[in-house]
Design a protein around this motif. Structure first.
Motif, PDB file in Angstrom:
ATOM      1  N   LYS A 289       0.873  -1.195  -0.054  1.00 12.01           N
ATOM      2  CA  LYS A 289       0.075   0.139  -0.061  1.00 12.01           C
ATOM      3  C   LYS A 289       0.916   1.179  -0.033  1.00 12.01           C
ATOM      4  O   LYS A 289       2.041   1.320   0.183  1.00 12.01           O
ATOM      5  N   GLU A 290       0.155   2.260  -0.275  1.00 12.82           N
ATOM      6  CA  GLU A 290       0.957   3.623  -0.241  1.00 12.82           C
ATOM      7  C   GLU A 290       0.363   4.613   0.532  1.00 12.82           C
ATOM      8  O   GLU A 290      -1.105   5.035   0.247  1.00 12.82           O
ATOM      9  N   ILE A 291       0.607   4.992   1.379  1.00  8.34           N
ATOM     10  CA  ILE A 291       0.095   5.976   2.529  1.00  8.34           C
ATOM     11  C   ILE A 291       1.235   7.355   2.661  1.00  8.34           C
ATOM     12  O   ILE A 291       2.180   7.248   2.806  1.00  8.34           O
ATOM     13  N   PHE A 292       0.404   8.471   2.061  1.00 10.06           N
ATOM     14  CA  PHE A 292       1.168   9.868   2.066  1.00 10.06           C
ATOM     15  C   PHE A 292       2.663   9.590   1.504  1.00 10.06           C
ATOM     16  O   PHE A 292       3.439  10.306   1.669  1.00 10.06           O
ATOM     17  N   GLY A 293       2.396   8.884   0.137  1.00  8.79           N
ATOM     18  CA  GLY A 293       3.483   8.885  -0.767  1.00  8.79           C
ATOM     19  C   GLY A 293       4.502   7.978  -0.108  1.00  8.79           C
ATOM     20  O   GLY A 293       5.678   7.685  -0.884  1.00  8.79           O
ATOM     21  N   ILE A 294       4.319   7.236   1.008  1.00  7.50           N
ATOM     22  CA  ILE A 294       5.475   6.190   1.281  1.00  7.50           C
ATOM     23  C   ILE A 294       4.836   4.926   0.994  1.00  7.50           C
ATOM     24  O   ILE A 294       3.816   4.470   1.327  1.00  7.50           O
ATOM     25  N   GLU A 295       5.803   3.748   0.572  1.00  5.90           N
ATOM     26  CA  GLU A 295       5.148   2.662   0.130  1.00  5.90           C
ATOM     27  C   GLU A 295       5.466   1.816   1.249  1.00  5.90           C
ATOM     28  O   GLU A 295       6.404   1.730   1.641  1.00  5.90           O
ATOM     29  N   LEU A 296       4.059   1.099   1.544  1.00  6.73           N
ATOM     30  CA  LEU A 296       4.287  -0.067   2.579  1.00  6.73           C
ATOM     31  C   LEU A 296       4.211  -1.307   1.981  1.00  6.73           C
ATOM     32  O   LEU A 296       2.997  -1.922   1.912  1.00  6.73           O
ATOM     33  N   PRO A 297       4.951  -2.272   2.135  1.00  7.43           N
ATOM     34  CA  PRO A 297       4.965  -3.601   1.580  1.00  7.43           C
ATOM     35  C   PRO A 297       4.215  -4.366   2.607  1.00  7.43           C
ATOM     36  O   PRO A 297       4.228  -3.752   3.915  1.00  7.43           O
ATOM     37  N   GLY A 298       3.979  -5.445   2.342  1.00  7.17           N
ATOM     38  CA  GLY A 298       3.297  -6.436   3.364  1.00  7.17           C
ATOM     39  C   GLY A 298       3.941  -6.546   4.666  1.00  7.17           C
ATOM     40  O   GLY A 298       3.608  -6.538   5.661  1.00  7.17           O
ATOM     41  N   VAL A 299       5.382  -7.000   4.415  1.00  7.41           N
ATOM     42  CA  VAL A 299       6.179  -7.123   5.942  1.00  7.41           C
ATOM     43  C   VAL A 299       6.202  -5.809   6.865  1.00  7.41           C
ATOM     44  O   VAL A 299       6.366  -6.067   8.072  1.00  7.41           O
ATOM     45  N   THR A 300       6.131  -4.787   6.171  1.00  5.69           N
ATOM     46  CA  THR A 300       6.101  -3.385   6.765  1.00  5.69           C
ATOM     47  C   THR A 300       4.872  -3.455   7.750  1.00  5.69           C
ATOM     48  O   THR A 300       4.839  -2.956   8.787  1.00  5.69           O
ATOM     49  N   GLN A 301       3.665  -3.575   6.953  1.00  4.65           N
ATOM     50  CA  GLN A 301       2.430  -3.574   7.466  1.00  4.65           C
ATOM     51  C   GLN A 301       2.368  -4.676   8.839  1.00  4.65           C
ATOM     52  O   GLN A 301       1.687  -4.186   9.854  1.00  4.65           O
ATOM     53  N   TYR A 302       2.934  -5.899   8.525  1.00  9.78           N
ATOM     54  CA  TYR A 302       2.940  -6.906   9.719  1.00  9.78           C
ATOM     55  C   TYR A 302       3.817  -6.241  10.844  1.00  9.78           C
ATOM     56  O   TYR A 302       3.466  -6.580  11.987  1.00  9.78           O
ATOM     57  N   TYR A 303       4.754  -5.630  10.628  1.00  9.52           N
ATOM     58  CA  TYR A 303       5.434  -4.955  11.629  1.00  9.52           C
ATOM     59  C   TYR A 303       4.738  -4.110  12.355  1.00  9.52           C
ATOM     60  O   TYR A 303       4.687  -4.314  13.836  1.00  9.52           O
TER      61      TYR A 303
END
Length: 364
Positions: free
Chosen positions: A179-193
């Motif tokens: 996903k992309e939030i405020f221009g920052i890309e958040l892959p799945g592993v980061t969301q799980y973090y």
């Protein structure tokens, strides 16, 4: 007032560091973020075991069994395996058995907690080595059960494990998708973090409140001297069962999170060495001290992966005569021995056990 401002500043800086940590690490590759995610899961496990070992003083070498229970529970309720094994279920669930993660989390905690009480019931009169042997046997029984429960009816798929497990969904959003939030890309592993980080914070708060409650002080009294605690009117039987049950709930929740994160579970993930490693995290960090346990868990979770970059060059220097995996285990063992020799009470022991100026002989 000055101390309070200093504490608020420290907590604020720590919060900012934790929030931006995966954003700093993810440019180096998703593998590094996965290491941090796995470390947070180990923190959850270590916090749960700390209730049993650190607070109540009950040596539990089968703690990984509750981890396995939570993982397999979610794997069975959020994968196509049961529908394949029992075709009759297909008519009731034509779209598949996709049980919500947030329903399985409390269920996993409940099932693991009940199993924890059942484990504690026959061990109430056991101490020390005998308690360790019984809990060790319980952990191996659970692992052998999930390994061989594939015939005559295939419940667990045996040693092959269960795959195609649903990923976590939060407010209808799949955490496994970038996903992309405020221009920052958040892959799945980061969301799980971030999800694991919230769980760790909640768990730390629960442990903190337990430690300072009457129940926590009763556990510590049992740890120091069970006979004296019983003489003071503490119901040692119920307190021990409560310690086993409370600690097991953390293991069950961690197992559910492991299953949705890996999307694959097998008996190999719940071997004896996992239980020993979790115990080592608690002892190495400082039994009964939450910050110490967290540091011990993070250190021992990240150390094996970090040492891969040391074992490889050493293998090349030896001309390939040394096996990298064996050398890595050797380096981990040497590091653990060195730490325990230098800090026999743990990296960050509890204040009452770590103060040099503690009063002696009952003097104030």
């Amino acid at each position: 007032m000055q101390f309070r401002k200093h504490s608020l500043l420290t907590y604020g800086l720590a919060a900012v560091a934790l929030l931006i940590l995966p954003l700093i690490v993810q440019p180096f590759g998703p593998g590094w973020v996965r290491i941090i995610d796995a470390a947070l899961l180990y923190v959850l496990l270590a916090l749960g075991l700390n209730i049993v070992v650190g607070y109540a003083g009950l040596l539990d070498l089968g703690y990984v069994a509750f981890y396995a229970v939570g993982a397999y529970l979610f794997a069975l309720l959020a994968s196509p395996h049961l529908l394949t094994t029992f075709p009759a279920l297909q008519a009731h669930f034509p779209d598949g058995l996709h049980t919500s993660l947030w329903l399985v989390v409390p269920l996993g905690a409940l099932v693991a907690g009940v199993l924890g009480v059942l484990l504690g019931a026959p061990t109430l009169k056991l101490r020390g080595d005998y308690l360790a042997i019984v809990t060790l046997g319980f952990g191996e029984i659970i692992r052998e059960l999930v390994t061989n429960l594939n015939k005559p009816i295939n419940f667990t798929n045996g040693a092959q494990g269960l795959s195609n497990i649903d990923s976590a969904r939060l407010f209808g959003s799949d955490l496994n998708r970038t996903k992309e939030i405020f221009g920052i890309e958040l892959p799945g592993v980061t969301q799980y973090y971030y999800m694991f980080l919230v769980l760790v914070i909640v768990s730390v708060f629960i442990c903190y409140r337990l430690e300072r409650s009457r129940i926590g002080r009763a556990w510590m009294a049992i740890r120091e001297d069970e006979v004296a605690a019983k003489a003071m009117g503490i119901n040692t039987r119920n307190m021990k069962l409560l310690a086993f049950g409370m600690g097991a709930t953390f293991g069950g929740v961690s197992g559910v999170m492991f299953a949705t994160f890996q999307r694959f579970v097998s008996p190999e993930s719940f071997a004896l060495n996992e239980s020993i490693m979790i115990v080592a995290m608690v002892v190495l960090g400082g039994m009964g001290h939450i910050p110490g346990v967290i540091i011990g868990a993070l250190l021992l979770a990240a150390l094996p992966e970090t040492l891969r970059y040391v074992a490889g060059p050493l293998q090349e220097m030896s001309g390939g005569r040394l096996d990298a995996s064996i050398l890595r285990q050797l380096l981990i063992s040497v590091a653990m021995i060195g730490i325990m020799l230098a800090r026999p009470k743990g990296l960050w022991p509890a204040p009452e056990h770590g103060r040099k100026d503690a009063p002696k002989g009952g003097q104030a």
